[in-house]
Design a protein around this motif. Sequence first.
Motif, PDB file in Angstrom:
ATOM      1  N   VAL A 630       0.760  -1.150  -0.020  1.00  0.00           N
ATOM      2  CA  VAL A 630       0.041  -0.116  -0.117  1.00  0.00           C
ATOM      3  C   VAL A 630       0.701   1.278  -0.154  1.00  0.00           C
ATOM      4  CG1 VAL A 630      -1.834   1.265   1.321  1.00  0.00           C
ATOM      5  CG2 VAL A 630      -1.862  -1.226   1.082  1.00  0.00           C
ATOM      6  N   LEU A 631       2.020   1.364   0.744  1.00  0.00           N
ATOM      7  CA  LEU A 631       3.239   2.517   1.023  1.00  0.00           C
ATOM      8  C   LEU A 631       3.355   2.579  -0.477  1.00  0.00           C
ATOM      9  CD1 LEU A 631       4.367   4.502   2.563  1.00  0.00           C
ATOM     10  CD2 LEU A 631       5.894   2.675   3.181  1.00  0.00           C
ATOM     11  N   LYS A 632       4.004   1.562  -1.068  1.00  0.00           N
ATOM     12  CA  LYS A 632       4.673   1.602  -2.468  1.00  0.00           C
ATOM     13  C   LYS A 632       3.630   2.325  -3.310  1.00  0.00           C
ATOM     14  CE  LYS A 632       6.900  -1.141  -5.772  1.00  0.00           C
ATOM     15  NZ  LYS A 632       6.002  -1.298  -6.923  1.00  0.00           N
ATOM     16  N   ASN A 633       2.290   1.881  -3.638  1.00  0.00           N
ATOM     17  CA  ASN A 633       1.272   2.222  -4.433  1.00  0.00           C
ATOM     18  C   ASN A 633       1.015   3.567  -4.126  1.00  0.00           C
ATOM     19  OD1 ASN A 633       1.547  -0.328  -5.837  1.00  0.00           O
ATOM     20  ND2 ASN A 633      -0.299  -1.226  -4.900  1.00  0.00           N
ATOM     21  N   SER A 634       0.747   4.125  -2.970  1.00  0.00           N
ATOM     22  CA  SER A 634       0.368   5.390  -2.523  1.00  0.00           C
ATOM     23  C   SER A 634       1.272   6.336  -2.933  1.00  0.00           C
ATOM     24  CB  SER A 634       0.170   5.475  -0.937  1.00  0.00           C
ATOM     25  OG  SER A 634      -0.890   4.498  -0.593  1.00  0.00           O
ATOM     26  N   ILE A 635       2.507   5.997  -2.477  1.00  0.00           N
ATOM     27  CA  ILE A 635       3.869   6.830  -3.045  1.00  0.00           C
ATOM     28  C   ILE A 635       3.679   7.158  -4.558  1.00  0.00           C
ATOM     29  CG2 ILE A 635       6.279   7.504  -2.932  1.00  0.00           C
ATOM     30  CD1 ILE A 635       4.963   8.025  -0.499  1.00  0.00           C
ATOM     31  N   HIS A 636       3.762   5.966  -5.281  1.00  0.00           N
ATOM     32  CA  HIS A 636       3.611   6.068  -6.822  1.00  0.00           C
ATOM     33  C   HIS A 636       2.331   6.773  -7.172  1.00  0.00           C
ATOM     34  CE1 HIS A 636       4.644   5.050 -10.782  1.00  0.00           C
ATOM     35  NE2 HIS A 636       3.493   4.269 -10.933  1.00  0.00           N
ATOM     36  N   GLU A 637       1.271   6.717  -6.655  1.00  0.00           N
ATOM     37  CA  GLU A 637       0.302   7.539  -7.172  1.00  0.00           C
ATOM     38  C   GLU A 637       0.379   9.072  -7.005  1.00  0.00           C
ATOM     39  OE1 GLU A 637      -4.847   7.555  -6.455  1.00  0.00           O
ATOM     40  OE2 GLU A 637      -3.445   6.107  -5.245  1.00  0.00           O
ATOM     41  N   LYS A 638       1.127   9.412  -5.698  1.00  0.00           N
ATOM     42  CA  LYS A 638       1.239  10.857  -5.671  1.00  0.00           C
ATOM     43  C   LYS A 638       2.458  11.465  -6.072  1.00  0.00           C
ATOM     44  CE  LYS A 638       1.304  14.261  -2.138  1.00  0.00           C
ATOM     45  NZ  LYS A 638       1.018  14.738  -0.553  1.00  0.00           N
ATOM     46  N   PHE A 639       3.300  10.518  -6.290  1.00  0.00           N
ATOM     47  CA  PHE A 639       4.594  10.804  -7.308  1.00  0.00           C
ATOM     48  C   PHE A 639       4.889  10.020  -8.165  1.00  0.00           C
ATOM     49  CE2 PHE A 639       5.060  12.142  -2.678  1.00  0.00           C
ATOM     50  CZ  PHE A 639       5.260  13.569  -2.597  1.00  0.00           C
ATOM     51  N   PRO A 640       4.093  10.145  -9.522  1.00  0.00           N
ATOM     52  CA  PRO A 640       4.180   9.054 -10.563  1.00  0.00           C
ATOM     53  C   PRO A 640       5.516   9.237 -11.150  1.00  0.00           C
ATOM     54  CG  PRO A 640       2.526  11.030 -11.132  1.00  0.00           C
ATOM     55  CD  PRO A 640       2.945  10.915  -9.396  1.00  0.00           C
ATOM     56  N   GLU A 641       6.329  10.201 -10.923  1.00  0.00           N
ATOM     57  CA  GLU A 641       7.615  10.558 -11.837  1.00  0.00           C
ATOM     58  C   GLU A 641       8.661   9.742 -10.910  1.00  0.00           C
ATOM     59  OE1 GLU A 641       7.361  13.624  -8.751  1.00  0.00           O
ATOM     60  OE2 GLU A 641       5.885  12.750 -10.063  1.00  0.00           O
ATOM     61  N   ALA A 642       8.419   9.213  -9.497  1.00  0.00           N
ATOM     62  CA  ALA A 642       9.266   8.802  -8.689  1.00  0.00           C
ATOM     63  C   ALA A 642       9.896   7.163  -9.435  1.00  0.00           C
ATOM     64  CB  ALA A 642       8.749   8.333  -7.308  1.00  0.00           C
TER      65      ALA A 642
END
Length: 853
Positions: A630-642
Amino acid sequence: MHSVPGIVAVGRINEAIDEGDPSKTLASLQLPTAKIKEVDPDYAQHYQDVLYYAKSQKQKDPASKILWLDEIQQAVYDANVDEDKAKQWVTLVVDVNQCLENKKSSDILSVLKTSVCNTNDVIPECADKYYDTLSKAKEQKSDTVSTEGPWLKLTLQEKYDYYYNVDSKENSWVTPESFLRKESWLMEKEIEDIVEEVTAGYIREKIWSASEDVLLRFDSTTSGPFIRKEYEARKSFLYDQEDNVVKIQAFWKGHKQRMSYLGRRQTFIDHIPSIVKIQAWFRMIQARRNYLARLQFFRDHKNEIVKIQSLLRASKARDDYKTLVGSENPPLSVIRKFVHLLDQSDLDFQEELEVARIRGEVVTKIRGNQQLEKDLNLMDIKIGLLVKNRITLEDVISHRTKLNKKKGGEMQILNNTDNQGIKSLSKERRKTLETYQQLFYLLQTNPSYLAKLIFQMPQNKSTKFMDTVIFTLYNYASNQREEYLLLKLFKTALEEEVKSKVDQVQDIVTGNPTVIKMVVSFNRGARGQNTLRQLLAPVVREIIEDKSLVINTNPVEVYKAWVNQLETQTGEASNLPYDVTTEQALTYPEVKSKLEASSESLQRVTDKVLNSIISSLDLLPYGLRYIAKVLKNSIHEKFPEAAEDELLKIVGNLLYYRYMNPAIVAPDGFDIIDMTAGGQINSDQRRNLGTVAKVLQHAASNKLFEGENEHLASTNSYLSDTYQKFRKYFKEACDVPEPEEKFNMDKYTDVVTVSKPVIFISIEEIISTHSLLLEHQDAIAPEKNDLLNELLELLGEVPNVESFLGEGAVDPNDPNKANTLNQLAKTEISLSLTSKYSLGDGEGIDGQSLMIK
């Protein structure tokens, strides 16, 4: 030259021969002067015949007209041979005919072997054929004879007749007076011809497939060489005409097969009714025989069959059950087998009650243990202050006395409350408790309320709220339903925190996120504790028990230890400076050598810890892995360029740095290893563990040694390789199914659940939660028609402990009323959570669901 007496004897013999008198010829042959050998008086007639024939042949030569002694002797020899041959033939004829008359087929082979001239002509394989052919020939000959005598007549060399009487065994070379021939018997010529014919037929039949040894045996027979020559000629001819032979054979075989088929088919057509009847009877008999045999087999193996059947049924039942619980859409046939399990029996209800009771005891003991840990920590602090003379011994004793009184007071209050039970509650109090049940059910099943509430409170207050109320509300995830709901809360809260409080990707790493802290704290409980022990205990214990292991990567400390060692060895003060910088310490070869040895030991030990972690991915708690996902997906959703590496570093910060790293650094503090009474980890062991944890931390975050740690730059390549392993590990750790799939639950599960969920919560926590909800009501439930607002409106203002319990709970004249109320606030009660809109019995709700603990 012949002597004079010999000449006289020759003359007399020749004269006797000419006279034709067998007796005179015999007498002249017996003259001593003649010296003729092997003269048998019984053969006188045959001597006369042979000598006469020999002399008549010699008289054809004009040079000599008499027989001399050597010629006479030879004639006698020939006559004797004729006699032996005649006897042999007689034996053959007599034995064969008597064998045929007596029908002794088994003796025919031995008879022929002992009597025929060439025994090789008699082949054992043809014994039956010999007998049959001879019998038929004798029968044909007997059919043409009306009268016969006992005499056999054998002709030798086509000029001498030999007579034998089968009855009297009399033989003669002269025709008997009453000669009457035995016409029904087979003679020697007929027997030999039949034997030769049968043998030749057998050889012709077998010669095409005979081996070399058999061919040599065939060649030893009378007709063998001729047949062999005939066979070779035929074989050569067939080889020359091979193509034609193949065609002829093919045509002939085809013709035979067609004729056989047509004939057989016509037979079947002509006898269809009979064939049908025969087939029916045969099939019936065959089926009956098979059935009876199978039935007998089952009777003989009854015990084994029962075991096999039970094993098969059990296996089929297990497979069906796995299909039922594991398949998304199990077939109807499987559902029908287990539909009876949906029926609720008294035993099911009793087991549900027992499970609920045990779960309540577990939750109560967890809460009690947590309170004891807090009290013990406070006692440790007071003891430490006592050691430092900050407080007096009386303060410590007073705190212990308070703990004992507190424990005794709780037990007494608990007993008093148990005695009163729910009978002391009024109807209004009951209604209030039911509303609280509905409120906590709403908070438990709708994680958005608690997720918003957590971030509305100050950091210190939210931490206490999470450690008490939230984990209590979910019964510390003591069953699958509550674990599922707790994970949903973690997910919702984490997504809310990332959305509202994380401005940069690194904020998760550099900050102290509330939800991450809550997740790690929860997974370090009883469940996660066992996982950490299985993951780390073996390698940590190995590092601690290795007395020779010394890992020190601080150049200054290594330098000082080296100087101290030199002074100890020499017994004199060293001229080397004691206080040096890192750069100065690295100028000494001995320090570099010790650092290199420590680096090698460090990598070796770190590999062991890393391998233990990576190989035990399946041991990681599912909840922790799911929150990492969930943490990985949430960060990726907010920062798609990461980048992917940045996301995996954040996962590593959760899984390794926050969850595993503290347990490696301080295994005694996290109960990773068992310490003996008074035992502790020494400084060298703790430094070894800390250095390993530091290297793994750098590897998990892909952070190289630079700046102050420049002297460890040689391990940077090792860190990069280790990071790749960690990267794969973190990626696989996030590959877990959703809770709905893992626990086979969804938002409708409670609708079909028979037993209601029960939580165990103190009165103080109920009041505190009520207060927080009212305080932050506008933030967590902004909509006026929100169900939470409706329930809070029903509850009204926040009650105190006395008003919560109702009148009569505490004696108003009790001087220790405040202390009693304080103790009652910590009293736990069990709430059976229900939805406000669930179908219930209204006022007739089971009172056992509201038992005061």
